[in-house]
Design a protein around this motif. Structure first.
Motif, PDB file in Angstrom:
ATOM      1  N   ALA A  39       0.831  -1.203   0.000  1.00  0.00           N
ATOM      2  CA  ALA A  39       0.000   0.000   0.000  1.00  0.00           C
ATOM      3  C   ALA A  39       0.865   1.252   0.000  1.00  0.00           C
ATOM      4  O   ALA A  39       0.549   2.242  -0.674  1.00  0.00           O
ATOM      5  N   LEU A  40       1.969   1.215   0.739  1.00  0.00           N
ATOM      6  CA  LEU A  40       2.883   2.357   0.752  1.00  0.00           C
ATOM      7  C   LEU A  40       3.531   2.556  -0.616  1.00  0.00           C
ATOM      8  O   LEU A  40       3.712   3.691  -1.060  1.00  0.00           O
ATOM      9  N   GLN A  41       3.886   1.466  -1.261  1.00  0.00           N
ATOM     10  CA  GLN A  41       4.492   1.579  -2.585  1.00  0.00           C
ATOM     11  C   GLN A  41       3.508   2.161  -3.583  1.00  0.00           C
ATOM     12  O   GLN A  41       3.879   2.988  -4.439  1.00  0.00           O
ATOM     13  N   ALA A  42       2.241   1.735  -3.495  1.00  0.00           N
ATOM     14  CA  ALA A  42       1.214   2.295  -4.379  1.00  0.00           C
ATOM     15  C   ALA A  42       1.052   3.793  -4.132  1.00  0.00           C
ATOM     16  O   ALA A  42       0.907   4.582  -5.077  1.00  0.00           O
ATOM     17  N   PHE A  43       1.104   4.200  -2.865  1.00  0.00           N
ATOM     18  CA  PHE A  43       1.033   5.618  -2.510  1.00  0.00           C
ATOM     19  C   PHE A  43       2.228   6.375  -3.085  1.00  0.00           C
ATOM     20  O   PHE A  43       2.078   7.458  -3.669  1.00  0.00           O
ATOM     21  N   ALA A  44       3.411   5.788  -2.945  1.00  0.00           N
ATOM     22  CA  ALA A  44       4.620   6.433  -3.461  1.00  0.00           C
ATOM     23  C   ALA A  44       4.570   6.567  -4.975  1.00  0.00           C
ATOM     24  O   ALA A  44       4.957   7.601  -5.533  1.00  0.00           O
ATOM     25  N   ASP A  45       4.096   5.523  -5.653  1.00  0.00           N
ATOM     26  CA  ASP A  45       3.994   5.567  -7.112  1.00  0.00           C
ATOM     27  C   ASP A  45       3.011   6.640  -7.555  1.00  0.00           C
ATOM     28  O   ASP A  45       3.241   7.356  -8.543  1.00  0.00           O
ATOM     29  N   GLN A  46       1.918   6.767  -6.819  1.00  0.00           N
ATOM     30  CA  GLN A  46       0.898   7.773  -7.148  1.00  0.00           C
ATOM     31  C   GLN A  46       1.456   9.181  -7.008  1.00  0.00           C
ATOM     32  O   GLN A  46       1.127  10.085  -7.784  1.00  0.00           O
ATOM     33  N   GLN A  47       2.330   9.364  -6.009  1.00  0.00           N
ATOM     34  CA  GLN A  47       2.904  10.683  -5.753  1.00  0.00           C
ATOM     35  C   GLN A  47       4.168  10.938  -6.557  1.00  0.00           C
ATOM     36  O   GLN A  47       4.699  12.052  -6.524  1.00  0.00           O
ATOM     37  N   SER A  48       4.665   9.910  -7.244  1.00  0.00           N
ATOM     38  CA  SER A  48       5.879  10.026  -8.065  1.00  0.00           C
ATOM     39  C   SER A  48       7.084  10.507  -7.267  1.00  0.00           C
ATOM     40  O   SER A  48       7.816  11.400  -7.680  1.00  0.00           O
ATOM     41  N   PHE A  49       7.294   9.893  -6.098  1.00  0.00           N
ATOM     42  CA  PHE A  49       8.452  10.243  -5.290  1.00  0.00           C
ATOM     43  C   PHE A  49       9.738   9.770  -5.970  1.00  0.00           C
ATOM     44  O   PHE A  49       9.807   8.632  -6.449  1.00  0.00           O
ATOM     45  N   PRO A  50      10.769  10.591  -6.010  1.00  0.00           N
ATOM     46  CA  PRO A  50      12.073  10.113  -6.476  1.00  0.00           C
ATOM     47  C   PRO A  50      12.574   8.991  -5.566  1.00  0.00           C
ATOM     48  O   PRO A  50      12.454   9.084  -4.341  1.00  0.00           O
TER      49      PRO A  50
END
Length: 241
Positions: A39-50
């Motif tokens: 779930a955290l990875q999906a959140f990170a992908d959505q936010q396009s974190f470097p």
């Protein structure tokens, strides 16, 4: 200038994810730790974190034996630590379901003590400057509607108060965010007063902007409620729902 690093424990909570966005905007390197890594990875992908700014790690607050290894394998030691892990059983269920009660004790208190003791006792991490715990107004006074959950938060608050004194000479600030009702996945389905609901990003802002005070109560309504609860005579507390 070297980026500061923040470690968020229980990082899949709604408040923690809002705090990730705020810390990122301030240029922090973020280590987000949770059991819910997908779930955290999906959140990170959505936010396009470097990728160089956000690291996602598995962390289970109740798996005490894993905590030392978890801390040792961090990619770098943190300047700031935020403990936001949470678990909720309503009081009637908790009274009949001790494993559920015990889970709250593990997540809110025992797990916090386990990992934060490890972090606090690492005197080689001279960068550590702040530890922040997300607590609750439910821990201010024992009330018949939520005293099991509230007792775990009360214990957590008292632990952080003592930790603050213990770390004073090392100039490490400890803050307790004493929050009221938060609109989150944990409170979804509960019948709570709409006028008292706080948004996760509002609480997250209090986390990121925590100053020098031990107790931080976000929201003027909840500051008033906190003061009333703290000093209300027991005979009146007994009449509360």
């Amino acid at each position: 200038m070297q980026r500061k690093t923040v470690l968020l424990l229980g990082a899949n909570s709604d408040v923690a994810k809002a705090a990730i966005l705020l810390y990122a905007a301030k240029g922090f390197r973020i280590i987000a730790a949770s059991r819910s890594t997908d779930a955290l990875q999906a959140f990170a992908d959505q936010q396009s974190f470097p990728k160089e700014l956000l690291t996602i790690l598995y962390f289970d607050a109740a798996d005490f034996d894993s905590h030392a290894g978890f801390y040792q394998q961090l990619p770098e030691k943190p300047h700031i630590v935020v403990y936001a892990a949470g678990y909720l059983k309503n009081n009637e269920e908790a009274l009949l379901d001790f494993p559920g009660s015990f889970r709250m004790m593990q997540v809110h208190y025992a797990g916090a003590v386990s990992i934060l003791n490890i972090i606090a006792m690492d005197t080689e991490n001279v960068r550590l400057e702040r530890i922040i715990g997300l607590s609750s107004l439910s821990g201010v006074r024992g009330r018949k509607s939520n005293f099991i959950y509230g007792s775990t938060k009360s214990a957590f608050t008292q632990y952080l108060a003592g930790l603050r004194q213990y770390l004073f000479n090392r100039r490490v600030t400890v803050n307790v965010i004493v929050a009221g009702y938060i609109r989150s996945k944990m409170t979804a389905g509960l019948h709570l007063p709409e006028s008292l609901m706080l948004e996760p990003d509002f609480i997250a802002k209090a986390v990121v902007e925590a100053g020098n005070s031990l107790i931080v109560v976000p929201g003027f309504k909840w500051k008033l409620i906190y003061t009333i609860l703290k000093w209300m005579p027991e005979r009146l507390v007994a009449r509360l729902p």
